[in-house]
Design a protein around this motif. Structure first.
Motif, PDB file in Angstrom:
ATOM      1  N   UNK A  88       2.740 -45.863   2.315  1.00  0.00           N
ATOM      2  CA  UNK A  88       4.120 -46.069   2.737  1.00  0.00           C
ATOM      3  C   UNK A  88       4.923 -44.774   2.664  1.00  0.00           C
ATOM      4  N   UNK A  89       5.798 -44.593   3.622  1.00  0.00           N
ATOM      5  CA  UNK A  89       6.785 -43.517   3.582  1.00  0.00           C
ATOM      6  C   UNK A  89       8.133 -44.076   4.064  1.00  0.00           C
ATOM      7  N   UNK A  90       9.175 -44.016   3.246  1.00  0.00           N
ATOM      8  CA  UNK A  90       9.173 -43.489   1.891  1.00  0.00           C
ATOM      9  C   UNK A  90       8.506 -44.455   0.912  1.00  0.00           C
ATOM     10  N   UNK A  91       8.023 -43.907  -0.179  1.00  0.00           N
ATOM     11  CA  UNK A  91       7.429 -44.718  -1.236  1.00  0.00           C
ATOM     12  C   UNK A  91       8.503 -45.567  -1.916  1.00  0.00           C
ATOM     13  N   UNK A  92       8.189 -46.815  -2.244  1.00  0.00           N
ATOM     14  CA  UNK A  92       9.139 -47.600  -3.036  1.00  0.00           C
ATOM     15  C   UNK A  92       9.430 -46.914  -4.370  1.00  0.00           C
ATOM     16  N   UNK A  93      10.644 -47.104  -4.861  1.00  0.00           N
ATOM     17  CA  UNK A  93      11.045 -46.491  -6.129  1.00  0.00           C
ATOM     18  C   UNK A  93      10.493 -47.286  -7.307  1.00  0.00           C
ATOM     19  N   UNK A  94      10.643 -46.720  -8.473  1.00  0.00           N
ATOM     20  CA  UNK A  94      10.257 -47.381  -9.720  1.00  0.00           C
ATOM     21  C   UNK A  94      10.907 -48.758  -9.833  1.00  0.00           C
ATOM     22  N   UNK A  95      12.213 -48.831  -9.547  1.00  0.00           N
ATOM     23  CA  UNK A  95      12.907 -50.108  -9.747  1.00  0.00           C
ATOM     24  C   UNK A  95      12.531 -51.119  -8.671  1.00  0.00           C
ATOM     25  N   UNK A  96      12.290 -50.658  -7.457  1.00  0.00           N
ATOM     26  CA  UNK A  96      11.821 -51.571  -6.404  1.00  0.00           C
ATOM     27  C   UNK A  96      10.471 -52.159  -6.786  1.00  0.00           C
ATOM     28  N   UNK A  97       9.571 -51.303  -7.265  1.00  0.00           N
ATOM     29  CA  UNK A  97       8.258 -51.784  -7.706  1.00  0.00           C
ATOM     30  C   UNK A  97       8.399 -52.770  -8.865  1.00  0.00           C
ATOM     31  N   UNK A  98       9.291 -52.458  -9.807  1.00  0.00           N
ATOM     32  CA  UNK A  98       9.477 -53.330 -10.978  1.00  0.00           C
ATOM     33  C   UNK A  98      10.017 -54.696 -10.558  1.00  0.00           C
ATOM     34  N   UNK A  99      10.961 -54.688  -9.623  1.00  0.00           N
ATOM     35  CA  UNK A  99      11.526 -55.956  -9.135  1.00  0.00           C
ATOM     36  C   UNK A  99      10.456 -56.776  -8.420  1.00  0.00           C
TER      37      UNK A  99
END
Length: 323
Positions: free
Chosen positions: A104-115
């Protein structure tokens, strides 16, 4: 797995919902099966979430609770029936997300992944109701992809101004972004500028909005301080607005059993000095800490050990604590 997830923090904070909607779509998460209590605000939203989750659990609901940050273990951020998720579920979920998003571009952020991870675990556990704490702001926060059963907005003050805006109106506008058409909303009392923004947004989207008028005084609650009585009232009000019909004695039980650590948490071992741990990190929460100290310990003088991130208003907080 956790080490890889923390590597996503290099991408920084990128507010927006495009990646989050794509994650939910590609994971085929059946989110319409669960009720959602969505909580925003500057201070007290974690405590309000903890009270709400405890009430629901006392009423027999199977609960999921997503919050941030954690104190000791990442697993604390995703709880099932009040218990942090197990390491295996977290590791498996992160592995799935890693494989899904590697191109993926852009990569999901830390918080998006956590959610997304929290929603995956909630779906796998077939929970009844999710209590979701907004990470930052509200309008563009990754939790705002959900259609909640009720929205709750706690005290709005100045924090994260470098992202959310320089004044109360701008910050309130970001928090008001969680309001949805036809979804009932409950708010703590707000300063005039913030209240006007919430009322305007509620009218625009057609969200029934009510303000809590008094703190919870109907029974003792598990967290000390008068400000926690307002958080308890918000939690009880949100559950009522969501359409849950929970007897008063069950609400009282839930408010009396809620656990939310590092909120004026008293640690006392025999023969040792009592320690109070508190996560106050802005002017309003430092003021609440000060008032709670006076309620509990009167004029007793503590030794204070204070540490905070460099972007916090350290001068104001230290001036308050020095009293």
């Amino acid at each position: 797995a956790i080490e890889w997830l923390y590597g996503r923090q290099a991408a920084g904070i990128k507010l927006g919902l495009v990646n989050m909607r794509r994650l939910i779509n590609e994971l085929s998460l059946p989110l319409d099966r669960m009720k959602v209590i969505h909580v925003a605000g500057t201070n007290g939203k974690g405590s309000a979430c903890a009270f709400a989750e405890s009430i629901l659990r006392a009423a027999g609901e199977k609960t999921g609770f997503f919050s941030s940050p954690h104190l000791v273990s990442f697993c604390e951020r995703i709880r099932i029936n009040g218990i942090p998720s197990d390491q295996r579920s977290v590791a498996d979920g992160i592995t799935t997300l890693q494989k899904l998003t590697e191109e993926w571009q852009p990569q999901p952020t830390f918080f998006e992944m956590s959610t997304a991870l929290a929603l995956m675990i909630f779906a796998n556990e077939k929970i009844d109701t999710a209590v979701m704490e907004v990470g930052l702001g509200g309008r563009l926060d990754s939790t705002n992809v959900l259609t909640p059963t009720v929205c709750a907005i706690n005290n709005i003050g100045l924090d994260h101004q470098h992202i959310l805006g320089d004044d109360l109106g701008q910050i309130a506008n970001e928090k008001a972004g969680i309001l949805k058409p036809g979804v009932p909303a409950v708010s703590s009392p707000q300063q005039k500028e913030a209240r006007e923004v919430l009322e305007k947004r509620a009218r625009e989207v057609g969200a029934p909005l009510e303000f809590i008028s008094e703190p919870w005084t109907g029974s003792s609650i598990s967290l000390p301080g008068k400000h926690q009585q307002w958080n308890a009232a918000l939690a009880a009000g949100a559950i009522k607005a969501a359409g849950f019909h929970i007897p008063q004695n069950v609400i009282i039980q839930g408010l009396g059993n809620a656990v939310w650590r590092a909120r004026f948490e008293r640690i006392k071992e025999p023969g040792k000095t009592e320690i109070v741990v508190d996560g106050a990190h802005n002017a309003d929460s430092a003021e609440a800490l000060l008032q709670t100290w006076r309620e509990v310990f009167k004029d007793a003088e503590p030794v204070i050990i204070c540490a905070m991130a460099a972007n916090k208003d350290s001068d104001t907080i230290i001036n308050l604590l020095s009293e």
